[in-house]
Write an enzyme that holds these catalytic residues in place. Structure first.
Site, mmCIF file in Angstrom:
data_model
loop_
_atom_site.group_PDB
_atom_site.id
_atom_site.type_symbol
_atom_site.label_atom_id
_atom_site.label_comp_id
_atom_site.label_asym_id
_atom_site.label_seq_id
_atom_site.Cartn_x
_atom_site.Cartn_y
_atom_site.Cartn_z
ATOM 1 N N ASN A 153 46.086 55.754 30.716
ATOM 2 C CA ASN A 153 45.323 54.816 29.895
ATOM 3 C C ASN A 153 43.818 54.991 29.974
ATOM 4 O OD1 ASN A 153 45.705 53.845 32.556
ATOM 5 N ND2 ASN A 153 45.198 51.769 31.943
ATOM 6 N N GLU A 250 46.553 51.292 43.105
ATOM 7 C CA GLU A 250 46.205 50.252 42.149
ATOM 8 C C GLU A 250 47.347 50.162 41.156
ATOM 9 O OE1 GLU A 250 43.914 48.175 42.530
ATOM 10 O OE2 GLU A 250 42.954 49.182 44.206
ATOM 11 N N CYS A 284 45.236 47.903 32.863
ATOM 12 C CA CYS A 284 45.800 47.099 33.947
ATOM 13 C C CYS A 284 45.070 45.765 34.057
ATOM 14 C CB CYS A 284 45.750 47.848 35.267
ATOM 15 S SG CYS A 284 44.111 48.439 35.739
#
Length: 488
Positions: A153, A250, A284
């Site tokens: 992303n 993460e 995210c």
């Protein structure tokens, strides 16, 4: 139509063609268009990459910090000058708009430049000793060879914020990017190569899960940093713990925006829209839950939906487009299934329920910006990450109830609170267990000079970015300094 770019891997300062399965990057806006192509690397290439990284590690660690930083600063200049072209390639390969793509490339340059200046900052600590004639120094040393596994992303920014600190603190790197965005990975590696990075310090190996597993399980890897799903992150953390290898992960988010009755509603609508639907919701830190107090809920939701109605969805290279496609057909199918299930469970679609049925929006991997009002928080869409342009809305009686709803999540990456009341803003800081809290701005966004990372199931290990990155990419040596006989 541009000619597809040839994809190559990078080990020990050399570019080479892969010899495994075909590696093809297609445009999610036009799936019949090939952006880049080549062949994936074999697992044997991971062994060569790790060997190269280990061979280069000692010399790179002993290179003065200013020299290491100079390479990063030169790379930053290359990236910055390439931003218009690479930003367009990013939009074509990943699907975010051209403007967002250019901004991401510029962010990668900013990150490189920030860590390029690390040689001018403090590099350790000095303590007094209880013994005469002695000082105690705490020095920081590189952790060794770092495995880097990055998602689709943010195909250049996330790799930059992992690789730049790894390099500036004296580590060497073996890197696997997401298979859907190999072109931007190759561009970042090119910038560092052209900036004069010595052979073996960065090694880029592209391919599927076998490559990622080969890096994660390799005995020559001293640490692993990962961004991606919670399930994969936890499996990597477990594997790392079993081998005594530190892992920084993460992971997912189910980020809430809270709009209170005293908020600036125009500002809140603008920011929630951006947080939920920029990059097609594939962040995210994207806003995927909205909690509005009852006193302004009707007005605010009406305004938000009206703004969405003015958005243009289409080819991300078109300057007039506000939102492009999601990354691939599997993502589109999964997001649609999540929306359908939410409606089956009782959600009411305020916009975006219908899929695109004709034209280029039906051909590409497009998902309409979708707002679902929920009868309660028992629906799956309130808790499960869809990773797309879908916003679930619930109402709360007051600020206290709103904060309770926002914090009722397994995830704790980011949150946004919209209020003009300082007391309520400070209350949000106390009540919301998140790694990042925005007051009167969207939940998405991160700056390279401050820590980034989540609480709960959203993060594992030390935070990323800023000086916090030292906690993962270095270890300390405590040195007791005494010269000859004690001073009396």
């Amino acid at each position: 139509m541009t000619t597809p770019v040839l994809l190559q891997h990078y080990i020990d300062g050399e570019w080479f063609d892969g010899d495994a399965d075909a590696l093809v990057s297609i445009s999610p806006a036009e799936p019949d268009v090939t952006v880049a192509h080549g062949r994936a690397a074999t697992v044997d290439a991971v062994d060569r990459a790790v060997a190269a990284a280990r061979a280069a590690a000692r010399r790179w660690a002993r290179t003065p910090a200013h020299e290491r930083g100079t390479v990063l600063v030169r790379a930053a200049a290359i990236i910055e000058s390439s931003a218009p072209r690479w930003g367009a390639e990013l939009a074509r390969e990943e699907g975010k708009t051209r403007g967002e793509g250019v901004a991401e490339v510029l962010r990668a340059a900013q990150i490189m430049r920030f860590y390029g200046g690390e040689g001018d900052r403090e590099a350790g600590e000095m303590f007094a000793s209880p013994r005469r004639g002695e000082r105690i120094m705490v020095a920081r040393k590189p952790i060794g060879v770092v495995g880097v596994i990055t998602p689709f992303n943010f195909p250049i920014a996330i790799p930059a914020w992992k690789i730049a600190p790894a390099l500036t603190y004296g580590n060497t790197v073996v890197w696997k990017p997401a298979g859907t965005v190999p072109l931007l990975a190759m561009r970042l590696a090119q910038a560092l190569h052209d900036a004069g990075l010595p052979p073996g310090v960065l090694n880029l190996v592209m391919g599927g899960r076998a490559i990622g597993a080969g890096i994660a399980d390799h005995p020559g890897i001293d640490a692993l940093t990962f961004t991606g799903s919670t399930a994969v992150g936890r499996s990597l953390a477990a594997a790392g713990a079993a081998r005594g290898v530190p892992v920084q992960a993460e992971m997912g988010g189910k980020n809430a925006a809270v709009v209170l009755g005293d908020a600036d509603l125009d500002l809140a609508a603008e920011q929630v829209l951006a947080g939920a639907f920029r990059s097609s919701g594939q962040k995210c830190t994207a806003t995927s839950r909205l909690i509005v107090t009852e006193d302004v809920a009707d007005e605010f939701v009406r305004e938000l939906v009206a703004r969405i109605g003015k958005w243009t969805v289409g080819n991300p290279l078109d300057e007039q487009v506000d939102m492009g496609p999601v990354i691939d057909a599997a993502a589109r199918t999964s997001i649609r299934a999540g929306v359908d299930e939410a409606i089956r469970q009782g959600a009411r679609a305020l916009c975006g329920q219908r899929s695109y049925e004709d034209g280029e929006l039906a051909t590409g991997f497009y998902v309409p910006p979708t707002v679902l009002e929920l009868p309660d928080t028992g629906l799956d869409v309130w808790r499960e990450e869809l990773f797309g342009p879908v916003l679930a809305v619930c109402r709360a009686a007051d600020a206290e109830a709103a904060f309770a709803l926002a914090d009722d999540s397994d995830y704790g990456l980011s949150a946004a609170v919209f209020t003009q009341d300082l007391t309520r803003a400070l209350g949000a800081l106390e009540d919301l267990d998140v790694g990042i809290l925005h007051i009167n701005s969207e939940s998405a966004g991160a700056d390279p000079h401050v820590p980034f990372g989540g609480a709960k199931k959203s993060g594992y290990g030390p935070k990323e970015q800023g000086r916090a990155a030292r906690e993962f990419f270095t270890h300390t040596t405590t040195v007791y300094l005494r010269g000859g006989r004690s001073i009396t």
